[in-house]
Structures are given as C-alpha cells and as structure tokens.
Scaffold this motif. Sequence first.
Motif, PDB file in Angstrom:
ATOM      1  N   ALA A 153       0.838  -1.209   0.000  1.00 43.83           N
ATOM      2  CA  ALA A 153       0.000   0.000   0.000  1.00 43.83           C
ATOM      3  C   ALA A 153       0.870   1.256   0.000  1.00 43.83           C
ATOM      4  O   ALA A 153       0.606   2.211  -0.747  1.00 43.83           O
ATOM      5  CB  ALA A 153      -0.938  -0.001   1.200  1.00 43.83           C
ATOM      6  N   ALA A 154       1.917   1.259   0.810  1.00 40.38           N
ATOM      7  CA  ALA A 154       2.811   2.423   0.869  1.00 40.38           C
ATOM      8  C   ALA A 154       3.523   2.629  -0.469  1.00 40.38           C
ATOM      9  O   ALA A 154       3.656   3.766  -0.942  1.00 40.38           O
ATOM     10  CB  ALA A 154       3.821   2.254   2.002  1.00 40.38           C
ATOM     11  N   LEU A 155       3.972   1.546  -1.083  1.00 38.59           N
ATOM     12  CA  LEU A 155       4.640   1.654  -2.380  1.00 38.59           C
ATOM     13  C   LEU A 155       3.680   2.173  -3.453  1.00 38.59           C
ATOM     14  O   LEU A 155       4.046   3.006  -4.280  1.00 38.59           O
ATOM     15  CB  LEU A 155       5.216   0.300  -2.800  1.00 38.59           C
ATOM     16  N   ARG A 156       2.457   1.689  -3.441  1.00 40.86           N
ATOM     17  CA  ARG A 156       1.463   2.158  -4.422  1.00 40.86           C
ATOM     18  C   ARG A 156       1.190   3.656  -4.252  1.00 40.86           C
ATOM     19  O   ARG A 156       1.078   4.375  -5.231  1.00 40.86           O
ATOM     20  CB  ARG A 156       0.171   1.365  -4.309  1.00 40.86           C
ATOM     21  N   ARG A 157       1.069   4.112  -3.004  1.00 38.70           N
ATOM     22  CA  ARG A 157       0.856   5.549  -2.760  1.00 38.70           C
ATOM     23  C   ARG A 157       2.026   6.361  -3.294  1.00 38.70           C
ATOM     24  O   ARG A 157       1.845   7.388  -3.944  1.00 38.70           O
ATOM     25  CB  ARG A 157       0.662   5.817  -1.264  1.00 38.70           C
ATOM     26  N   THR A 158       3.237   5.903  -3.010  1.00 40.46           N
ATOM     27  CA  THR A 158       4.435   6.608  -3.479  1.00 40.46           C
ATOM     28  C   THR A 158       4.464   6.664  -4.999  1.00 40.46           C
ATOM     29  O   THR A 158       4.780   7.699  -5.591  1.00 40.46           O
ATOM     30  CB  THR A 158       5.708   5.929  -2.942  1.00 40.46           C
ATOM     31  N   ALA A 159       4.131   5.545  -5.650  1.00 40.22           N
ATOM     32  CA  ALA A 159       4.112   5.496  -7.115  1.00 40.22           C
ATOM     33  C   ALA A 159       3.055   6.445  -7.669  1.00 40.22           C
ATOM     34  O   ALA A 159       3.317   7.195  -8.625  1.00 40.22           O
ATOM     35  CB  ALA A 159       3.858   4.074  -7.601  1.00 40.22           C
ATOM     36  N   GLU A 160       1.869   6.437  -7.077  1.00 43.76           N
ATOM     37  CA  GLU A 160       0.793   7.330  -7.537  1.00 43.76           C
ATOM     38  C   GLU A 160       1.201   8.784  -7.391  1.00 43.76           C
ATOM     39  O   GLU A 160       0.948   9.598  -8.283  1.00 43.76           O
ATOM     40  CB  GLU A 160      -0.489   7.058  -6.745  1.00 43.76           C
ATOM     41  N   ALA A 168       4.095   9.946  -7.591  1.00 40.90           N
ATOM     42  CA  ALA A 168       5.097  10.217  -8.628  1.00 40.90           C
ATOM     43  C   ALA A 168       4.506  10.115 -10.030  1.00 40.90           C
ATOM     44  O   ALA A 168       5.206  10.326 -11.016  1.00 40.90           O
ATOM     45  CB  ALA A 168       6.267   9.246  -8.487  1.00 40.90           C
ATOM     46  N   GLY A 169       3.204   9.787 -10.121  1.00 34.73           N
ATOM     47  CA  GLY A 169       2.561   9.664 -11.422  1.00 34.73           C
ATOM     48  C   GLY A 169       3.013   8.440 -12.201  1.00 34.73           C
ATOM     49  O   GLY A 169       3.056   8.463 -13.432  1.00 34.73           O
ATOM     50  N   GLN A 170       3.371   7.373 -11.490  1.00 30.72           N
ATOM     51  CA  GLN A 170       3.857   6.157 -12.135  1.00 30.72           C
ATOM     52  C   GLN A 170       3.060   4.957 -11.641  1.00 30.72           C
ATOM     53  O   GLN A 170       2.426   5.008 -10.589  1.00 30.72           O
ATOM     54  CB  GLN A 170       5.330   5.921 -11.798  1.00 30.72           C
ATOM     55  N   SER A 171       3.150   3.874 -12.402  1.00 29.34           N
ATOM     56  CA  SER A 171       2.608   2.614 -11.901  1.00 29.34           C
ATOM     57  C   SER A 171       3.626   2.064 -10.900  1.00 29.34           C
ATOM     58  O   SER A 171       4.805   2.458 -10.906  1.00 29.34           O
ATOM     59  CB  SER A 171       2.407   1.611 -13.043  1.00 29.34           C
ATOM     60  N   LEU A 172       3.176   1.150 -10.069  1.00 29.98           N
ATOM     61  CA  LEU A 172       4.081   0.528  -9.102  1.00 29.98           C
ATOM     62  C   LEU A 172       5.236  -0.159  -9.825  1.00 29.98           C
ATOM     63  O   LEU A 172       6.395  -0.036  -9.428  1.00 29.98           O
ATOM     64  CB  LEU A 172       3.314  -0.477  -8.233  1.00 29.98           C
ATOM     65  N   GLU A 173       4.908  -0.852 -10.915  1.00 23.79           N
ATOM     66  CA  GLU A 173       5.939  -1.564 -11.673  1.00 23.79           C
ATOM     67  C   GLU A 173       6.973  -0.598 -12.244  1.00 23.79           C
ATOM     68  O   GLU A 173       8.173  -0.854 -12.190  1.00 23.79           O
ATOM     69  CB  GLU A 173       5.311  -2.392 -12.798  1.00 23.79           C
ATOM     70  N   THR A 176      13.597   2.436  -9.764  1.00 21.41           N
ATOM     71  CA  THR A 176      14.370   2.430  -8.526  1.00 21.41           C
ATOM     72  C   THR A 176      15.437   1.345  -8.552  1.00 21.41           C
ATOM     73  O   THR A 176      16.591   1.581  -8.187  1.00 21.41           O
ATOM     74  CB  THR A 176      13.430   2.235  -7.315  1.00 21.41           C
ATOM     75  N   LEU A 177      15.057   0.157  -9.008  1.00 24.22           N
ATOM     76  CA  LEU A 177      16.005  -0.944  -9.084  1.00 24.22           C
ATOM     77  C   LEU A 177      17.106  -0.651 -10.100  1.00 24.22           C
ATOM     78  O   LEU A 177      18.287  -0.885  -9.834  1.00 24.22           O
ATOM     79  CB  LEU A 177      15.280  -2.244  -9.448  1.00 24.22           C
ATOM     80  N   ARG A 178      16.735  -0.084 -11.233  1.00 20.54           N
ATOM     81  CA  ARG A 178      17.731   0.256 -12.255  1.00 20.54           C
ATOM     82  C   ARG A 178      18.736   1.279 -11.715  1.00 20.54           C
ATOM     83  O   ARG A 178      19.942   1.153 -11.910  1.00 20.54           O
ATOM     84  CB  ARG A 178      17.035   0.786 -13.511  1.00 20.54           C
ATOM     85  N   ARG A 179      18.231   2.304 -11.000  1.00 16.49           N
ATOM     86  CA  ARG A 179      19.133   3.307 -10.413  1.00 16.49           C
ATOM     87  C   ARG A 179      20.064   2.668  -9.391  1.00 16.49           C
ATOM     88  O   ARG A 179      21.255   2.976  -9.343  1.00 16.49           O
ATOM     89  CB  ARG A 179      18.329   4.431  -9.756  1.00 16.49           C
ATOM     90  N   ALA A 180      19.526   1.765  -8.565  1.00 20.34           N
ATOM     91  CA  ALA A 180      20.352   1.108  -7.550  1.00 20.34           C
ATOM     92  C   ALA A 180      21.434   0.243  -8.195  1.00 20.34           C
ATOM     93  O   ALA A 180      22.590   0.242  -7.747  1.00 20.34           O
ATOM     94  CB  ALA A 180      19.477   0.270  -6.620  1.00 20.34           C
ATOM     95  N   LEU A 181      21.070  -0.485  -9.249  1.00 21.32           N
ATOM     96  CA  LEU A 181      22.059  -1.321  -9.936  1.00 21.32           C
ATOM     97  C   LEU A 181      23.115  -0.472 -10.643  1.00 21.32           C
ATOM     98  O   LEU A 181      24.303  -0.819 -10.639  1.00 21.32           O
ATOM     99  CB  LEU A 181      21.372  -2.261 -10.922  1.00 21.32           C
ATOM    100  N   ASP A 182      22.699   0.626 -11.240  1.00 28.21           N
ATOM    101  CA  ASP A 182      23.654   1.540 -11.873  1.00 28.21           C
ATOM    102  C   ASP A 182      24.626   2.105 -10.842  1.00 28.21           C
ATOM    103  O   ASP A 182      25.836   2.198 -11.083  1.00 28.21           O
ATOM    104  CB  ASP A 182      22.940   2.679 -12.597  1.00 28.21           C
ATOM    105  N   GLN A 183      24.096   2.479  -9.666  1.00 23.84           N
ATOM    106  CA  GLN A 183      24.955   3.000  -8.599  1.00 23.84           C
ATOM    107  C   GLN A 183      25.917   1.923  -8.115  1.00 23.84           C
ATOM    108  O   GLN A 183      27.097   2.186  -7.884  1.00 23.84           O
ATOM    109  CB  GLN A 183      24.122   3.524  -7.426  1.00 23.84           C
ATOM    110  N   TYR A 184      25.429   0.702  -7.991  1.00 20.96           N
ATOM    111  CA  TYR A 184      26.300  -0.400  -7.588  1.00 20.96           C
ATOM    112  C   TYR A 184      27.435  -0.573  -8.604  1.00 20.96           C
ATOM    113  O   TYR A 184      28.600  -0.743  -8.217  1.00 20.96           O
ATOM    114  CB  TYR A 184      25.515  -1.714  -7.459  1.00 20.96           C
ATOM    115  N   ASP A 185      27.117  -0.529  -9.895  1.00 19.33           N
ATOM    116  CA  ASP A 185      28.146  -0.655 -10.937  1.00 19.33           C
ATOM    117  C   ASP A 185      29.189   0.449 -10.812  1.00 19.33           C
ATOM    118  O   ASP A 185      30.392   0.197 -10.905  1.00 19.33           O
ATOM    119  CB  ASP A 185      27.523  -0.621 -12.334  1.00 19.33           C
ATOM    120  N   ARG A 186      28.729   1.685 -10.604  1.00 18.41           N
ATOM    121  CA  ARG A 186      29.676   2.807 -10.457  1.00 18.41           C
ATOM    122  C   ARG A 186      30.555   2.619  -9.218  1.00 18.41           C
ATOM    123  O   ARG A 186      31.773   2.808  -9.271  1.00 18.41           O
ATOM    124  CB  ARG A 186      28.931   4.140 -10.389  1.00 18.41           C
TER     125      ARG A 186
END
Length: 120
Positions: free
Chosen positions: A51-58, A60-65, A71-81
């Motif tokens: 529920a909290a994730l859905r609210r945050t996504a809404e 931000a004007g995005q779907s949860l997916e 978010t996952l892509r940014r985290a993986l990119d940061q890990y690579d850097r």
Amino acid sequence: MALGPGKTARRAAHRLRRHLGSLPVDVITAHYPDQHGQVLLNIAWPPTTQAALRRTAEEAGQSLEQMLEQTLRRALDQYDRDETERLRRAVTHLLTGTTPAHLLTALGHVLARTPGAAPW
C-alpha cells in the motif's frame, strides 16, 4: 529451485506463487531474460508495504511496476559505479608495488583457475 510452466514468464511466476501458497517465499524470478532483455521479478510484499509503495508510485505519477523498475535500475547503476571505483582504487594501490605486466600476469593466472571462467 522450482520450475513452473507458463506461456510467459509472468504467467509462470504467478502460477508458481499460487502453487506455493503461504510458504515464506519473498521473490520469484525468471531465470532467463525475455526477448527485451528483462528478467521478471515476482515479489510478495506485505500488504502495508504494498500500500505504501502504491501511494508513493501514484504521487510520482507512475505505476508501481514503473517506479520499482526505475528504482532498481538506479540502484544497480549505482552499484556498478561504486564497484568500478572500488576496483580502480584497488588496482591503483596494487600498481604502487608492481608493474602493469606483473599485475596482468597474476590476474591471468587467477582468472584461469576461477571456476566458470572461459578457458585460455
């Protein structure tokens, strides 16, 4: 590991999730990327977290997916850097006590003995 049949990775993951019922499995993932190079994650969030994730996504004007993928892509990119920088510092430190040729030779020997590494 469990294998689940399905016409798509998404259907197989959902079928497997239903089959597992109430077992404490947090994430189900497709083992092979789809035709777009995407790997499916099927995550079982507790209701309050979902529920909290859905609210945050809404907000931000995005779907949860979309939000989770971004978010996952940014985290993986940061890990690579971060990993690249960590390795750069380690190599720089190693080069203070040896030559590039010796370091490459030693690296070749280690890689040749690493399980799963390509043969020379």
